[in-house]
Design an enzyme around this catalytic site. Structure first.
Site, short mmCIF file in Angstrom:
data_model
loop_
_atom_site.label_atom_id
_atom_site.label_comp_id
_atom_site.label_asym_id
_atom_site.label_seq_id
_atom_site.Cartn_x
_atom_site.Cartn_y
_atom_site.Cartn_z
N ASN A 195 0.44 4.29 0.68
CA ASN A 195 0.41 5.25 1.79
C ASN A 195 1.20 4.78 3.01
O ASN A 195 1.43 5.56 3.92
CB ASN A 195 -1.04 5.54 2.22
N TYR A 196 1.55 3.49 3.03
CA TYR A 196 2.41 3.00 4.12
C TYR A 196 3.81 2.79 3.55
O TYR A 196 4.30 1.67 3.46
CB TYR A 196 1.88 1.67 4.69
N TYR A 232 0.85 -1.19 0.00
CA TYR A 232 0.00 0.00 0.00
C TYR A 232 0.89 1.24 0.00
O TYR A 232 1.68 1.45 0.91
CB TYR A 232 -0.91 -0.03 1.22
#
Ligand SMILES: *[C@@H]1O[C@H](CO)[C@@H](O)[C@H](O)[C@H]1NC(C)=O
Ligand SMILES: *[C@@H]1O[C@H](CO)[C@@H](O)[C@H](O)[C@H]1NC(C)=O
Ligand SMILES: *[C@@H]1O[C@H](CO)[C@@H](O)[C@H](O)[C@H]1NC(C)=O
Ligand SMILES: *[C@@H]1O[C@H](CO)[C@@H](O)[C@H](O)[C@H]1NC(C)=O
Ligand SMILES: *[C@@H]1O[C@H](CO)[C@@H](O)[C@H](O)[C@H]1NC(C)=O
Length: 321
Positions: A245-246, A243
Site C-alpha cells: 500500500n506504500y 508494504y
C-alpha cells in the site's frame, strides 16, 4: 524509552457508538454496519474475530523533526498515537496496566466519531469540522514513501543515525506500526499480506514537500533513498520486504500497458513473498488478458507461443482449490 529526545504521549480514541456498556470489537463492527451505507461496505474489509480482546487497531510511534522555538535547534520528536475502538476509561486502564511508565490519563485521550478520526488522520487540528472533507481543492504536496520490516531490535547508534538523517531531510516523518500480538497469530498464507510472525515493526519513511520543480524533487527523493540505503543492514533481507500500500517505484516498475513477469517478480516477492506465486495463478485464471493493471500489478503467467503451457488451467484450479 530514554533515548527519545522528546517523548510526547498522545492518544486518539475513537468511539462510533455512544454506549454505557463496554464496547467490544464485534459490537463496534455491528455499529459500523448500522452507520455505514450498504453501498460502501467498510465492514467487509475489517478483520473480525470472536475474541473481543482485539480492539486496538493502530498504535504508531511517529518520529518527526521539530524546531525548538527558543533555541532554533532541530530535534526529533516522537508521538505515540493509538487509535482505540472503545471507551477512554477502558484504554486508560489497559495502558496503565501494560505501560505504567507512560502515565496515561484520560486527558490524553480524545473521544470522537469514526468520521472525525478521518479528519484527524488527514492531519487537521483536533476540532476541525468534518465539512473540511468536502473541500476538494488540495494544496500541492509532493511525497516519496518507502517502507521496511524490522525483525531485530535497532541499536541506539542506529536510531541516532536515523535521527541525524531525518534532521538533514527535515520534511520527513517515520510511521512505525508495532507487530506481534494478533498480527503474529495470522498465518502468512491466510491472506495475500505475508508480513506476519517474526516482525517487530513496520516502518514507513515518508518525505513530503511543497516546493515545485525537479530540483526539489531530486533532492528529497535522493535523501529518502539514502536513508533507506543506510537502513539496509538492519531490516528484512532476501527479499527486503515492502508494504504494497506504500507503493515504492524504486523496487521495480513496468512500462505502460504491460506487466513484465521478471520485473513483477522483484516487487511481487517483496510485497507478497511466497503468496506472489498464488496471486499470479489467480490473476492468470481471472484476468488472462491483463485488463486490470498498474505499474506494479500482479502479472499473468508468461505465455508460451500462442497460449499458456498446456494443461495450466487445471493446475491453477487445483492450486487455489
Ligand atoms: C480465542 O482465544 C482463545 C485463547 O487464546 C483460543 O483458545 C480460541 O481459539 C480463540 N477463539 C477464536 C474464535 O479465535
Ligand atoms: C528548548 O531549548 C531549551 C534550552 O535548551 C530547553 O530548556 C527547552 O526544554 C527546549 N524546548 C523543547 C520543547 O524542547
Ligand atoms: C480548501 O483548501 C484549500 C487548500 O488547502 C484552501 O486554500 C481553501 O481555503 C479551502 N476552502 C475552504 C472553503 O475551506
Ligand atoms: C536546478 O539546479 C540546476 C543545477 O544546480 C540549476 O542550474 C537550475 O537553475 C535549477 N533549476 C531551478 C528551477 O531552480
Ligand atoms: C495504453 O493503452 C491505452 C488503452 O488501449 C492507450 O490509450 C494508450 O495509448 C496506451 N499507452 C501506450 C504507451 O501504449
Amino acid at each position: 524509552m530514554k533515548f527519545f529526545p522528546v517523548l510526547l504521549s498522545f492518544l486518539l480514541l475513537s468511539v462510533s457508538c455512544a454506549t454505557s456498556a463496554p464496547v467490544s470489537f464485534d459490537g463496534f463492527l455491528q455499529c459500523l454496519t448500522r452507520k455505514t451505507q450498504s453501498t460502501l461496505p467498510i465492514f467487509d474489509s475489517i478483520y473480525t474475530t470472536q475474541n473481543t480482546s482485539y480492539d486496538s487497531i493502530l498504535h504508531a510511534p511517529m518520529p518527526q523533526v521539530k524546531k525548538n522555538s527558543t533555541t532554533g535547534e532541530k530535534t526529533v520528536e516522537v508521538s505515540f498515537i493509538a487509535h482505540f475502538l472503545g471507551s477512554s476509561d477502558k484504554l486508560v486502564a489497559l495502558l496503565n496496566k501494560r505501560f505504567p511508565e507512560l502515565g496515561i490519563q484520560s486527558t490524553d485521550c480524545h473521544e470522537m466519531s469514526w468520521v472525525e478520526s478521518i479528519v484527524f488522520w488527514a492531519d487537521y487540528p483536533l476540532g476541525t469540522p468534518i465539512s473540511v472533507l468536502l473541500n476538494t481543492t488540495n494544496m500541492a504536496v509532493y511525497s516519496k514513501g518507502k517502507s521496511d520490516y524490522v525483525k531485530e531490535p535497532l541499536s541506539k547508534d542506529v536510531i541516532e543515525s536515523i535521527w541525524k538523517h531525518m534532521i538533514k531531510i527535515e520534511k520527513i516523518l517515520l510511521d512505525i506500526n508495532p507487530y506481534g500480538g494478533r498480527m503474529a497469530e495470522i498465518s502468512a498464507t491466510a491472506t495475500p499480506y505475508p508480513h506476519r510472525a517474526g516482525n517487530l515493526f513496520h516502518v514507513m519513511y515518508y518525505t513530503y514537500w511543497t516546493e515545485a520543480g525537479i530540483n526539489a524533487t531530486n533532492r528529497y527523493v535522493r535523501l529518502t533513498r539514502e536513508l533507506a540505503d543506510m537502513m539496509t543492514p538492519y531490516v528484512s533481507k532476501n527479499p527486503r520486504e515492502a508494504y504494497q500500500n506504500y507503493k515504492d517505484l524504486d523496487i521495480g516498475v513496468n512500462q505502460d500497458n504491460q506487466t513484465d513477469f521478471a520485473t513483477a517478480a522483484v516487487y511481487g516477492m517483496k510485497y507478497y513473498k511466497d503468496n506472489f506465486a498464488r496471486l499470479v495463478l489467480v490473476k492468470t485464471m481471472i484476468d488472462p488478458e491483463n485488463f486490470f493493471k498498474n505499474k506494479q500489478s500482479i502479472p499473468t503467467l508468461p505465455r508460451v507461443g500462442d497460449g499458456y503451457i498446456r494443461g495450466i488451467l487445471p493446475l491453477i484450479e487445483s492450486a487455489i482449490g
